[in-house]
Design a protein around this motif. Sequence first.
Motif, PDB file in Angstrom:
ATOM      1  N   UNK A 129       0.860  -1.181   0.000  1.00  0.00           N
ATOM      2  CA  UNK A 129       0.000   0.000   0.000  1.00  0.00           C
ATOM      3  C   UNK A 129       0.893   1.227   0.000  1.00  0.00           C
ATOM      4  N   UNK A 130       0.602   2.189  -0.857  1.00  0.00           N
ATOM      5  CA  UNK A 130       1.490   3.332  -1.073  1.00  0.00           C
ATOM      6  C   UNK A 130       1.511   4.343   0.073  1.00  0.00           C
ATOM      7  N   UNK A 131       0.544   4.304   0.970  1.00  0.00           N
ATOM      8  CA  UNK A 131       0.477   5.274   2.068  1.00  0.00           C
ATOM      9  C   UNK A 131       0.493   4.542   3.401  1.00  0.00           C
ATOM     10  N   UNK A 132       1.055   5.152   4.437  1.00  0.00           N
ATOM     11  CA  UNK A 132       0.918   4.554   5.771  1.00  0.00           C
ATOM     12  C   UNK A 132      -0.572   4.570   6.150  1.00  0.00           C
ATOM     13  N   UNK A 133      -1.034   3.518   6.785  1.00  0.00           N
ATOM     14  CA  UNK A 133      -2.444   3.395   7.140  1.00  0.00           C
ATOM     15  C   UNK A 133      -2.628   3.731   8.615  1.00  0.00           C
ATOM     16  N   UNK A 134      -3.312   4.846   8.876  1.00  0.00           N
ATOM     17  CA  UNK A 134      -3.528   5.312  10.251  1.00  0.00           C
ATOM     18  C   UNK A 134      -4.512   4.401  10.983  1.00  0.00           C
ATOM     19  N   UNK A 135      -4.443   4.432  12.289  1.00  0.00           N
ATOM     20  CA  UNK A 135      -5.352   3.641  13.126  1.00  0.00           C
ATOM     21  C   UNK A 135      -6.800   3.959  12.758  1.00  0.00           C
ATOM     22  N   UNK A 136      -7.593   2.905  12.600  1.00  0.00           N
ATOM     23  CA  UNK A 136      -9.014   3.064  12.291  1.00  0.00           C
ATOM     24  C   UNK A 136      -9.339   3.232  10.814  1.00  0.00           C
ATOM     25  N   UNK A 137      -8.321   3.439   9.974  1.00  0.00           N
ATOM     26  CA  UNK A 137      -8.575   3.643   8.543  1.00  0.00           C
ATOM     27  C   UNK A 137      -8.535   2.323   7.782  1.00  0.00           C
ATOM     28  N   UNK A 138      -9.102   2.360   6.570  1.00  0.00           N
ATOM     29  CA  UNK A 138      -9.144   1.200   5.682  1.00  0.00           C
ATOM     30  C   UNK A 138      -8.469   1.563   4.369  1.00  0.00           C
ATOM     31  N   UNK A 139      -7.724   0.618   3.805  1.00  0.00           N
ATOM     32  CA  UNK A 139      -7.049   0.850   2.525  1.00  0.00           C
ATOM     33  C   UNK A 139      -8.075   1.002   1.407  1.00  0.00           C
ATOM     34  N   UNK A 140      -7.623   1.523   0.315  1.00  0.00           N
ATOM     35  CA  UNK A 140      -8.418   1.443  -0.910  1.00  0.00           C
ATOM     36  C   UNK A 140      -8.344  -0.021  -1.334  1.00  0.00           C
ATOM     37  N   UNK A 141      -9.353  -0.526  -2.030  1.00  0.00           N
ATOM     38  CA  UNK A 141      -9.330  -1.937  -2.422  1.00  0.00           C
ATOM     39  C   UNK A 141      -8.111  -2.284  -3.285  1.00  0.00           C
ATOM     40  N   UNK A 169       1.359  -6.565   8.155  1.00  0.00           N
ATOM     41  CA  UNK A 169       1.501  -5.163   8.551  1.00  0.00           C
ATOM     42  C   UNK A 169       2.717  -5.024   9.445  1.00  0.00           C
ATOM     43  N   UNK A 170       3.407  -3.901   9.330  1.00  0.00           N
ATOM     44  CA  UNK A 170       4.494  -3.540  10.239  1.00  0.00           C
ATOM     45  C   UNK A 170       4.294  -2.090  10.658  1.00  0.00           C
ATOM     46  N   UNK A 171       4.917  -1.729  11.765  1.00  0.00           N
ATOM     47  CA  UNK A 171       4.798  -0.349  12.244  1.00  0.00           C
ATOM     48  C   UNK A 171       5.354   0.621  11.218  1.00  0.00           C
ATOM     49  N   UNK A 172       4.714   1.767  11.122  1.00  0.00           N
ATOM     50  CA  UNK A 172       5.209   2.814  10.239  1.00  0.00           C
ATOM     51  C   UNK A 172       6.119   3.791  11.003  1.00  0.00           C
ATOM     52  N   UNK A 173       5.853   3.997  12.287  1.00  0.00           N
ATOM     53  CA  UNK A 173       6.658   4.914  13.091  1.00  0.00           C
ATOM     54  C   UNK A 173       8.103   4.421  13.164  1.00  0.00           C
ATOM     55  N   UNK A 174       9.022   5.305  12.858  1.00  0.00           N
ATOM     56  CA  UNK A 174      10.458   5.016  12.944  1.00  0.00           C
ATOM     57  C   UNK A 174      10.869   3.809  12.102  1.00  0.00           C
ATOM     58  N   UNK A 175      10.260   3.661  10.933  1.00  0.00           N
ATOM     59  CA  UNK A 175      10.517   2.475  10.114  1.00  0.00           C
ATOM     60  C   UNK A 175      10.496   2.814   8.626  1.00  0.00           C
ATOM     61  N   UNK A 176      11.370   3.669   8.201  1.00  0.00           N
ATOM     62  CA  UNK A 176      11.471   4.016   6.783  1.00  0.00           C
ATOM     63  C   UNK A 176      10.428   5.034   6.361  1.00  0.00           C
ATOM     64  N   UNK A 177      10.541   5.440   5.093  1.00  0.00           N
ATOM     65  CA  UNK A 177       9.638   6.458   4.556  1.00  0.00           C
ATOM     66  C   UNK A 177       8.487   5.886   3.758  1.00  0.00           C
ATOM     67  N   UNK A 178       8.480   4.572   3.549  1.00  0.00           N
ATOM     68  CA  UNK A 178       7.394   3.932   2.794  1.00  0.00           C
ATOM     69  C   UNK A 178       7.373   2.451   3.129  1.00  0.00           C
ATOM     70  N   UNK A 179       6.316   1.783   2.702  1.00  0.00           N
ATOM     71  CA  UNK A 179       6.202   0.337   2.921  1.00  0.00           C
ATOM     72  C   UNK A 179       7.341  -0.405   2.229  1.00  0.00           C
ATOM     73  N   UNK A 180       7.801   0.107   1.098  1.00  0.00           N
ATOM     74  CA  UNK A 180       8.877  -0.544   0.364  1.00  0.00           C
ATOM     75  C   UNK A 180      10.224  -0.442   1.105  1.00  0.00           C
TER      76      UNK A 180
END
Length: 188
Positions: A129-141, A169-180
């Motif tokens: 997924x191209x964006x970090x996913x905030x708590x409570x949010x859902x990805x685009x399909x 899923x992995x934490x986004x905080x303090x873990x790179x600038x993108x999922x890649x």
Amino acid sequence: MKRKLLTVALAVSCLSLAAYGTTAYFTAEDTAVNVITAGNVRIELQETAILEEGGDPVPFEDVIGVMPGGEASKIVEVKNTGDKTAYIRIRVEKELTLAEGAAGETDPGLIGLNIDTESWTEKDGYFYYNEPLAAGETTRPLFTAVSFSREMSDLYQNSKTAITVKVNAVQADNNGNSALEAAGWPEE
């Protein structure tokens, strides 16, 4: 004698002051207990379908009777149910199983998925997924439909298609600038 008496009197006074001084100290004590609780990363795979045009999504159930050239609604999304922002990735596997008694080589390439390449990036067999996913949010399909090629021959009559979706899923905080760039993805 006066001198001895004065010396004894001074010694007694010093001893009594020393004894008084040891019992007259004020004391205080305090304890602090600080609890620091780690956040969490939790996700929920959501698979829904739209059964009629303009209808609302319903939980996905097995589909029967799809013909070559046909399509089945299958909407794959991920909801962040944890309390921290997370990076998401999905692996999708397609498997075709021929009907009992049928023999031949199957081609999973005859099964298509309409992958959203604007919101998701494919790399090394995963869709990130191209964006970090905030708590409570859902990805685009990731995709909303499974299509069956017009090129499917009689070999595929009564065959079954399994679409396996595995999400990490992995934490986004303090873990790179993108999922890649993120570290900590589970080994599979």
